[in-house]
Design an enzyme around this catalytic site. Structure first.
Site, PDB file in Angstrom:
ATOM      1  N   TYR A   8      -3.150   8.375   6.501  1.00 63.40           N
ATOM      2  CA  TYR A   8      -1.682   9.069   6.333  1.00 63.40           C
ATOM      3  C   TYR A   8      -1.298   9.569   7.675  1.00 63.40           C
ATOM      4  O   TYR A   8      -2.229   9.751   8.557  1.00 63.40           O
ATOM      5  CB  TYR A   8      -2.032  10.294   5.328  1.00 63.40           C
ATOM      6  CG  TYR A   8      -1.913   9.635   4.098  1.00 63.40           C
ATOM      7  CD1 TYR A   8      -2.975   9.259   3.396  1.00 63.40           C
ATOM      8  CD2 TYR A   8      -0.773   9.592   3.258  1.00 63.40           C
ATOM      9  CE1 TYR A   8      -3.061   8.897   2.095  1.00 63.40           C
ATOM     10  CE2 TYR A   8      -0.705   9.078   1.718  1.00 63.40           C
ATOM     11  CZ  TYR A   8      -1.983   8.975   1.549  1.00 63.40           C
ATOM     12  OH  TYR A   8      -1.929   8.437   0.040  1.00 63.40           O
TER      13      TYR A   8
ATOM     14  N   VAL B 289      -7.971   4.991  -8.135  1.00 66.16           N
ATOM     15  CA  VAL B 289      -8.350   6.283  -7.113  1.00 66.16           C
ATOM     16  C   VAL B 289      -7.411   7.308  -7.042  1.00 66.16           C
ATOM     17  O   VAL B 289      -6.576   7.304  -6.414  1.00 66.16           O
ATOM     18  CB  VAL B 289      -8.993   5.644  -6.024  1.00 66.16           C
ATOM     19  CG1 VAL B 289      -9.631   6.556  -5.140  1.00 66.16           C
ATOM     20  CG2 VAL B 289      -9.498   4.340  -6.186  1.00 66.16           C
TER      21      VAL B 289
ATOM     22  N   HIS C 102       1.964   6.023   5.265  1.00 70.56           N
ATOM     23  CA  HIS C 102       0.574   5.793   5.061  1.00 70.56           C
ATOM     24  C   HIS C 102       0.436   4.236   5.224  1.00 70.56           C
ATOM     25  O   HIS C 102       1.358   3.332   5.375  1.00 70.56           O
ATOM     26  CB  HIS C 102       0.091   6.355   4.014  1.00 70.56           C
ATOM     27  CG  HIS C 102       0.426   5.756   2.550  1.00 70.56           C
ATOM     28  ND1 HIS C 102       1.677   6.155   2.065  1.00 70.56           N
ATOM     29  CD2 HIS C 102       0.073   4.800   1.776  1.00 70.56           C
ATOM     30  CE1 HIS C 102       1.845   5.816   1.097  1.00 70.56           C
ATOM     31  NE2 HIS C 102       0.945   4.726   0.923  1.00 70.56           N
TER      32      HIS C 102
ATOM     33  N   HIS D 166      -2.704   0.927   4.068  1.00 73.30           N
ATOM     34  CA  HIS D 166      -3.808   0.711   3.505  1.00 73.30           C
ATOM     35  C   HIS D 166      -4.566  -0.465   4.022  1.00 73.30           C
ATOM     36  O   HIS D 166      -4.045  -1.459   4.000  1.00 73.30           O
ATOM     37  CB  HIS D 166      -3.415   0.345   1.740  1.00 73.30           C
ATOM     38  CG  HIS D 166      -2.645   1.395   1.031  1.00 73.30           C
ATOM     39  ND1 HIS D 166      -2.935   2.113   0.081  1.00 73.30           N
ATOM     40  CD2 HIS D 166      -1.198   1.632   1.204  1.00 73.30           C
ATOM     41  CE1 HIS D 166      -2.218   2.730  -0.348  1.00 73.30           C
ATOM     42  NE2 HIS D 166      -0.924   2.371   0.106  1.00 73.30           N
TER      43      HIS D 166
ATOM     44  N   TYR E 223      -3.528   6.668  -7.086  1.00 73.49           N
ATOM     45  CA  TYR E 223      -3.188   5.209  -6.630  1.00 73.49           C
ATOM     46  C   TYR E 223      -3.837   4.332  -7.616  1.00 73.49           C
ATOM     47  O   TYR E 223      -5.166   4.295  -8.083  1.00 73.49           O
ATOM     48  CB  TYR E 223      -3.617   5.031  -5.386  1.00 73.49           C
ATOM     49  CG  TYR E 223      -2.456   4.418  -4.488  1.00 73.49           C
ATOM     50  CD1 TYR E 223      -1.459   5.262  -3.855  1.00 73.49           C
ATOM     51  CD2 TYR E 223      -2.462   2.935  -4.338  1.00 73.49           C
ATOM     52  CE1 TYR E 223      -0.460   4.596  -3.099  1.00 73.49           C
ATOM     53  CE2 TYR E 223      -1.208   2.358  -3.727  1.00 73.49           C
ATOM     54  CZ  TYR E 223      -0.254   3.251  -3.269  1.00 73.49           C
ATOM     55  OH  TYR E 223       0.755   2.873  -2.513  1.00 73.49           O
TER      56      TYR E 223
ATOM     57  N   ASP F 288     -11.487   4.420  -0.264  1.00 68.99           N
ATOM     58  CA  ASP F 288     -11.718   4.585  -1.824  1.00 68.99           C
ATOM     59  C   ASP F 288     -12.962   3.649  -2.092  1.00 68.99           C
ATOM     60  O   ASP F 288     -13.167   4.261  -3.424  1.00 68.99           O
ATOM     61  CB  ASP F 288     -10.447   3.732  -2.449  1.00 68.99           C
ATOM     62  CG  ASP F 288      -8.937   4.409  -1.911  1.00 68.99           C
ATOM     63  OD1 ASP F 288      -8.429   4.247  -0.878  1.00 68.99           O
ATOM     64  OD2 ASP F 288      -8.803   5.373  -2.762  1.00 68.99           O
TER      65      ASP F 288
ATOM     66  N   HIS G 157       2.943   0.830   4.434  1.00 68.14           N
ATOM     67  CA  HIS G 157       3.604   1.831   3.539  1.00 68.14           C
ATOM     68  C   HIS G 157       4.636   2.806   3.970  1.00 68.14           C
ATOM     69  O   HIS G 157       4.147   4.036   4.076  1.00 68.14           O
ATOM     70  CB  HIS G 157       2.900   2.194   2.218  1.00 68.14           C
ATOM     71  CG  HIS G 157       3.373   2.651   1.030  1.00 68.14           C
ATOM     72  ND1 HIS G 157       2.821   2.848  -0.281  1.00 68.14           N
ATOM     73  CD2 HIS G 157       4.759   2.594   0.703  1.00 68.14           C
ATOM     74  CE1 HIS G 157       3.536   2.886  -1.066  1.00 68.14           C
ATOM     75  NE2 HIS G 157       4.918   2.586  -0.768  1.00 68.14           N
TER      76      HIS G 157
HETATM   77 CO    CO Z   1       0.791   3.029  -0.553  1.00 70.74          CO
END
Ligand code: CO
Length: 648
Positions: free
Chosen positions: A294, A389, A442, A444, A392, A308, A603
């Protein structure tokens, strides 16, 4: 859903174990934990992070014939809360004994599911936390959702060696309310998971709870659109795949389905029939780890990132899927068996969904002179699982196409992580998705370990870039361009990033087998949408997730190198995994190569991502290049449809 193991003392290998790669059965998980508990005289305060099949050597698997005897070993990771230490054990299920037992100093196993609930209860009950709640007008601590996030490693002396999480809190207005609408801003509980004690409450000052609900559940929606007509998927003769235990065949594809608590879905020994045999493509493919960094630098948010798989065990957080909702059509489900924190088997029913999908047209041509048209429908086999998770959801969808293409598609959905901001404030490091509600920017990053075996174990990797021929004698008209393949001979040479403007892809080719045209048979890894991290090279998350700084990594096969972040990423200071594996710059030419591909999804949250994000997609393809001598799907028959055949 725990399986009772009461009174079970006999250890027998189930007839359901028919292949060396079959995941551990419930009986085997129980036996493994009971053998290690008894023979190592373990106390009640041990937690089992991992009880999985210790995968047999590749030779054993590749030379296995049905009916051969199968030796079963379990690999176990134990956290002893009393002595705050981690141990690895290997248990022989055949000999009913602990083959090895090792203390692993200075590591933290993953945060386990039991610890989530225990941590929430500890925080809710803490007087100082309750005082912080009262200051914010919250009188019922049971309405506070406590999400434990690994503390990571930020070099603080007082955190060294402690098993710490930072509890991020959200407030529900009722039992089924979406708590992420109301972050408890400014308050973070730091919890030691070994003692389950609240170490301290960080209170950075009062920010009001955002004013509006963020509910998406049917009970809150009120009125639904009413113009949807039924869409039925029917296969009156059943699906075209065959399943034998974990073994799947679908048209010319062959594969085995596996599952681990850390990685989730694992696909083994993927091959495609041709030339009178099954030609191998992949030995093993799985998510190896992932991280979500993030971008907010403020004091209660700069430590926000989530591994995750490596920190939370995305496999153990996999959903039970339901027919007609998650998957549509004629479905075959595989249950997943994982271990609970106490070492018992735990079944996730319907963890893996497999079905066929119509995928539009496979190929088509119309001859305008003759009026003749040939069209074929494409079909794909889908093998998928979805994990939750925290806030999410991640769906992992492997697609196998009739033409030899394999695709990994990641589906991202669920609820964006939120923070509260004062009224009138426009956040810089995020997007206002509701009044006073900030969804932080953020990314991923997913890393997939692809143990390739393109028509055999000995492979080489090439980078292919398309280059423009400079104007001159060879390019008098300026139009010339060509695809240029460059071998990636060693691990450091093979650390690469995407280059969409050169049409860059990576070719994995057989060192020995050639097609009818004399070309080496190959598969290419085709990147999709991708990105690099924005965190500074010195940032903790970059050191701990070095894998995300390159899209492609190549290593020679080593059974101990399974995860991009190393064995114990939780609170690891950094440098483990791919950066460590590759530092000796081993040869990766004409050998058993493993590709590690990083997919980055960027994102920047949108208001449309609130209160729940519509699915976003990213992934990659593996596509045959000269693996076949010609188009391999000419033999797909024309479909017969209501108005006649699809050829004329
Ligand atoms: Co996202």
């Amino acid at each position: 859903m725990a399986i009772s193991t009461e009174g079970r003392s006999d250890i027998t290998i189930l007839p359901s174990v028919s292949h060396p790669l079959d995941p551990l059965s419930a009986e085997e998980i129980s036996a493994a934990s009971s053998i290690v508990k008894t023979q190592r005289q373990l106390g009640p305060r041990v937690r089992f992070e991992t009880i999985v099949l210790l995968e047999p050597p590749k030779d054993t698997v590749l030379n296995f014939h049905p009916g051969d005897s199968i030796r079963r070993n379990a690999f176990i990771v134990i956290l002893d809360n009393d002595v705050q230490s981690t141990y690895e054990a290997v248990v022989s299920l055949d000999e009913e004994r602990v083959l090895s037992w090792q203390h692993i100093p200075g590591v933290q196993p993953r945060v386990m599911f039991d610890e989530f609930a225990e941590c929430e209860a500890a925080v809710q009950a803490h007087p100082e936390f309750q005082a912080a709640l009262r200051k914010r007008g919250i009188n019922d601590p049971r309405l506070v959702m406590v999400d434990p996030w690994s503390a990571g490693d930020y070099g603080f002396d007082e955190e060294k060696g402690r098993r710490l999480v930072l509890a991020r809190c959200f407030v529900r207005s009722s039992a089924t309310d979406n708590g992420y609408a109301r972050p408890l801003e400014g308050v973070t509980a730091v919890v030691d998971l070994n003692t389950m004690e609240v170490v301290r409450i960080d209170d950075y000052g009062l920010v009001p709870l955002p004013p509006t609900d963020g509910n998406y559940a049917a009970e809150f929606v009120g009125e639904f659109r009413n113009d949807l007509k039924p869409l039925e998927i029917t296969q009156p003769e059943g699906p075209s795949f065959q399943v034998d235990g974990q073994y799947v065949t679908w048209q010319k594809w062959h594969m085995r389905i596996g599952f681990t608590p850390r990685e989730g879905l694992v696909i083994y020994t993927v091959g495609y029939e041709g030339q009178g045999r099954v030609r191998p493509v992949l030995y093993r493919a799985a998510l190896s780890d992932m991280v979500v960094p993030y971008g907010d630098p403020s004091k209660d948010h700069y430590r926000k990132n989530a591994f995750d798989a490596g920190e939370y065990g995305i496999g153990s957080l996999t959903n039970s899927l339901s027919l007609g909702c998650d998957c549509l059509g004629e479905i075959h489900y595989f249950d997943a068996l994982v271990n609970s924190g106490r070492g018992d088997p735990f079944t996730i029913p319907n963890a893996v969904c497999m079905h066929e999908e119509d995928y539009g047209i496979l190929w088509k041509h119309s001859d305008w002179r003759t009026g003749q048209t040939e069209v074929r429908r494409s079909r794909r086999l889908v093998v998928s699982s979805i994990a939750t998770v925290g806030n999410y959801e991640y769906g992992f969808f492997w697609y196998f196409y009739q033409d030899g293409t394999i695709q990994m598609e990641i589906k991202l959905t669920g609820i964006v992580n939120t923070a509260a901001v004062p009224a009138g404030e426009t956040p810089q490091y995020g997007t206002l998705v509701a009044p006073q509600l900030n969804a932080h920017i953020h990314q991923h990053f997913f890393n997939f370990r692809l143990d390739m075996s393109v028509d055999g174990e000995s492979n080489s990797v090439y980078e292919v870039n398309t280059v423009a021929e400079p104007p001159g004698q060879d390019n008098p008209h300026g139009n010339a361009f060509y695809a240029k393949a460059t071998p990636l001979k060693s691990e450091l040479e093979a650390q690469r990033i995407i280059d969409p403007m050169s049409g860059r892809y990576w070719l994995v080719s057989s060192a020995s087998t050639k097609n009818a045209l004399g070309q080496p048979v190959a598969y290419k890894l085709m990147p999709g949408e991708n990105i690099l991290p924005f965190a500074h090279p010195d940032a903790s998350v970059i050191k701990r997730a070095g894998f995300m700084t390159k899209h492609l990594w190549v290593t020679p096969y080593d059974p101990d190198e399974i995860t991009a972040t190393g064995k114990y990423p939780n609170q690891h200071p950094g440098g483990a995994g791919l950066p460590e594996y590759t530092k000796n710059d081993r040869n990766v030419e004409n050998t058993d190569v493993v590709l590690w591909y990083t997919v980055g999804y960027h994102h920047v949250p949108r208001p449309e991502d609130w209160p729940i994000s519509p699915v976003a997609y990213c992934g990659f393809h593996l596509k045959p290049v000269g693996f076949f001598d010609t188009n391999p799907v000419l033999d797909v028959p024309p479909s017969t449809h209501h108005n006649g055949a699809c050829h004329s």
